[in-house]
Design an enzyme around this catalytic site. Sequence first.
Site, PDB file in Angstrom:
ATOM      1  N   ASP A   1      -4.660 -11.560   0.229  1.00 49.76           N
ATOM      2  CA  ASP A   1      -5.303 -11.180  -1.023  1.00 49.76           C
ATOM      3  C   ASP A   1      -5.731 -12.361  -1.885  1.00 49.76           C
ATOM      4  OD1 ASP A   1      -4.728  -8.667  -0.146  1.00 49.76           O
ATOM      5  OD2 ASP A   1      -3.248  -8.196  -1.683  1.00 49.76           O
TER       6      ASP A   1
ATOM      7  N   CYS B   1       0.823  -1.214   0.000  1.00 49.42           N
ATOM      8  CA  CYS B   1       0.000   0.000   0.000  1.00 49.42           C
ATOM      9  C   CYS B   1       0.857   1.265   0.000  1.00 49.42           C
ATOM     10  CB  CYS B   1      -0.922   0.014   1.207  1.00 49.42           C
ATOM     11  SG  CYS B   1      -2.064  -1.384   1.285  1.00 49.42           S
TER      12      CYS B   1
ATOM     13  N   ASN C   1      -3.021  -8.915   7.334  1.00 48.80           N
ATOM     14  CA  ASN C   1      -2.343  -9.049   8.618  1.00 48.80           C
ATOM     15  C   ASN C   1      -3.231  -9.707   9.661  1.00 48.80           C
ATOM     16  OD1 ASN C   1       0.496  -7.726   8.750  1.00 48.80           O
ATOM     17  ND2 ASN C   1      -0.681  -6.331   7.462  1.00 48.80           N
TER      18      ASN C   1
ATOM     19  N   ARG D   1      14.397 -15.283  14.195  1.00 49.57           N
ATOM     20  CA  ARG D   1      13.303 -15.761  15.039  1.00 49.57           C
ATOM     21  C   ARG D   1      12.973 -17.236  14.779  1.00 49.57           C
ATOM     22  NH1 ARG D   1      12.915 -10.401  14.507  1.00 49.57           N
ATOM     23  NH2 ARG D   1      11.947  -9.194  16.182  1.00 49.57           N
TER      24      ARG D   1
END
Length: 482
Positions: free
Chosen positions: A312, A57, A334, A84
């Site tokens: 999406d 975006c 998200n 991580r």
Amino acid sequence: MSMSRTRDTRDRRERLVVVGGDAAGMSAASQARRLRGPDELEIVAFERGRFTSFSACGIPYWVGGEVTERDQLVARTPEEHRERGIDLRLRTEVTEIDVPGARVRARDLDSGAESWTPYDQLVIATGARPIRPPLPGVDAPGVHGVQTLDDGQALLDTLSATEGHRAVVVGAGYIGVEMAEALINRGYEVTVVNRGAEPMSTLDPDMGRLVHEAMEGMGITMVNNAEVTKLLTGGGGTSLLERSRELGGSRVRAVATDDAEYPADVVVLGIGVRPETALARAAGLPLGEHGGLLTDRAMRVRGHENIWAGGDCVEVLDLLSGRERHIALGTHANKHGQIIGTNVGGGYATFPGVVGTAVSKVCDLEIARTGLREKDARRAGLQYVTVTIESTSRAGYYPNAAPMTVKMLAERRTGRLLGTQIVGREGAGKRVDIAAVALTAGMTVEQMTTLDLGYAPPFSPVWDPVLVAARKAVAEVRRHAE
């Protein structure tokens, strides 16, 4: 092709495989890792590009210069994900999902090597692809779609090398108007060619007309009701054109419709996107009428206990119409990823659906909508009333109070809010969130009139514009009840 990976029989860890390294995919991976450590859950993520967890975006604002560095759009780098405990493989494209065998085939885009990776849990987060119509010249140098950071960089490279300053944007939805602003900010003469009667088809035409008039006032040439038939290439004699020929391509020079040609040194396709579900389709997974994957509220692909999908590439439930829709927004992606990661990690979470809230801008014009348009309400078989009001962002006497127009739809018999659209200057767009909350709560317009909103002259008139519209809608509902 290399043989399938095999796991040591002593390795009893569950394996999560993620296809797609942007918002939904890496949110799912990160959340699952927070809930389950490396000793319990192995996570392998495949991403065909060079970047992860980036804001698509934000690309128009990077192209336009408001965001100065590409890396500002990256929320978490590949190195940070690996630190991580996520086995992230860039430039690696998943080419096949073997559902019965619970494995995926992936190809290293640099070496060409292929391998199979088995999974216990699979997340499909393949996103969406820009619509690229099969027109003559659409693949010519100088023609760009904008979906990834690589796309944005390619467009910036073209803008830096282009000697002319004429741009044509094909399409006038969110991507189209945002890219028109970016190109205006870059000093280009911008023409927007739009097949619809007005820009922003997510608005009703009367509100789209306000956007049209404002864009023309900014120096953007709007061409509506125009179907692009081809992109013309060659000619012009610029040195950049000669360089493009040396590279083996004849550069774009104009966009043609049935009635006219619009000269272009660069063309941006802003026609919209479609779910990227070719892999899912080939694997026999369920798709909806818009081509997106169908999931349950936990974001599990329908009929498959160990396959999840988000972002999406999926369709979501519209809470107002009760129908599935495809909405490509980072906010939803998200949330989907968080929900998937929570469920894979042993917790429980669901995604209830959407009311269709979106906000955008072109230069200083803010455009927002939530809920149903008039044609959506008619399609859903709802009887409704509409009202439109003019107001300002601040108290009228306060400096720099900016005008805005608010349109509201309410159900005729019950007064239930059905939708709100706002077009205005500074302070207009985010007011749509008031209506989004009211829609989610199932409020009537009469209930909205008593909302305890914040007020001070620098922020709002005594009656906020959304509440003014709600009051007028109440009167209209009562008039039809008489």
